[in-house]
Design a protein around this motif. Structure first.
Motif, PDB file in Angstrom:
ATOM      1  N   GLU A 187      99.510  43.523  60.267  1.00  0.00           N
ATOM      2  CA  GLU A 187      98.515  44.602  60.299  1.00  0.00           C
ATOM      3  C   GLU A 187      97.259  44.150  61.049  1.00  0.00           C
ATOM      4  O   GLU A 187      96.673  44.914  61.817  1.00  0.00           O
TER       5      GLU A 187
ATOM      6  N   GLU B  27     100.326  41.437  56.091  1.00  0.00           N
ATOM      7  CA  GLU B  27      98.880  41.446  56.363  1.00  0.00           C
ATOM      8  C   GLU B  27      98.583  40.880  57.750  1.00  0.00           C
ATOM      9  O   GLU B  27      97.746  41.429  58.487  1.00  0.00           O
TER      10      GLU B  27
ATOM     11  N   LYS C 190      98.032  44.221  64.726  1.00  0.00           N
ATOM     12  CA  LYS C 190      98.023  45.585  65.251  1.00  0.00           C
ATOM     13  C   LYS C 190      96.590  46.070  65.485  1.00  0.00           C
ATOM     14  O   LYS C 190      96.309  46.718  66.487  1.00  0.00           O
TER      15      LYS C 190
ATOM     16  N   PRO D 130      98.198  52.725  63.494  1.00  0.00           N
ATOM     17  CA  PRO D 130      99.183  52.631  62.397  1.00  0.00           C
ATOM     18  C   PRO D 130     100.042  53.826  62.243  1.00  0.00           C
ATOM     19  O   PRO D 130      99.898  54.887  62.544  1.00  0.00           O
TER      20      PRO D 130
END
Length: 187
Positions: free
Chosen positions: A177, A174, A180, A187
């Motif tokens: 992510e 998490e 990112k 993604p």
């Protein structure tokens, strides 16, 4: 006549002595009760109990033996010792007072796997029965149960650590992510 009375008196005294000695027979305590066997592979405990019912005497003695084996395995002891001393008065009229109290309580709680009455002897004492019991428990069974409990705890701990590890991994994913998204990486 006097001689006959003497003979009867002596005979009466001898009969009373024989009667008393016959009634006062000694209790035969089994050797294994007084001196339980010693074996590195077993725990032993002897116990005795009385009851008007022979089976109740045997059952009570068995339980007493099992309690003693449990005490050999693990006992929690609470103890209290109090001493009070006081001297009242002076010089030769002084009086020394002292009171001591010693109280202890022992508690044990164990599951005894494989314990059994190895030997039993019952005797009648007047209107009651006395049971002597020798209880034995193989130490190998106790060790097996202990190892099983330890392994069960190890498995539970391993599962906990695995779930904790997966949770840490999910948290890291998490966080990555989120990183990112912040960096504008697709993604």
């Amino acid at each position: 006549m006097h001689k006959l009375q003497s003979v009867l008196s002596v005979s009466f005294v001898l009969m009373v002595i024989a009667l008393i000695s016959g009634c006062g027979k000694s209790i035969q305590v089994p050797e294994w009760f007084s001196t339980p066997p010693e074996d590195p592979n077993y725990l032993y405990a002897s116990a005795t109990a009385t009851s008007r019912d022979i089976q109740m005497a045997i059952n009570s003695a068995r339980e007493g033996g099992r309690v003693e084996i449990a005490r050999q395995l693990e006992t929690k002891i609470n103890s209290m010792f109090k001493r009070f001393r006081e001297e009242v008065g002076a010089d030769e009229d002084a009086e020394f007072l002292s009171q001591t109290t010693d109280v202890s309580k022992s508690v044990t709680s164990k599951v005894l796997s494989g314990s059994r009455a190895a030997k039993t002897k019952s005797v009648k004492e007047g209107m009651i029965f006395r049971a002597y019991v020798l209880v034995e428990m193989p130490i190998g069974d106790a060790n097996t149960a202990l190892m099983g409990a330890i392994k069960k705890q190890e498995h539970m701990y391993t599962r906990f650590r695995a779930s904790q590890g997966f949770q840490e991994l999910e948290n890291d994913v998490e966080k990555y992510e989120e990183y990112k998204k912040e960096q504008g990486i697709a993604p």
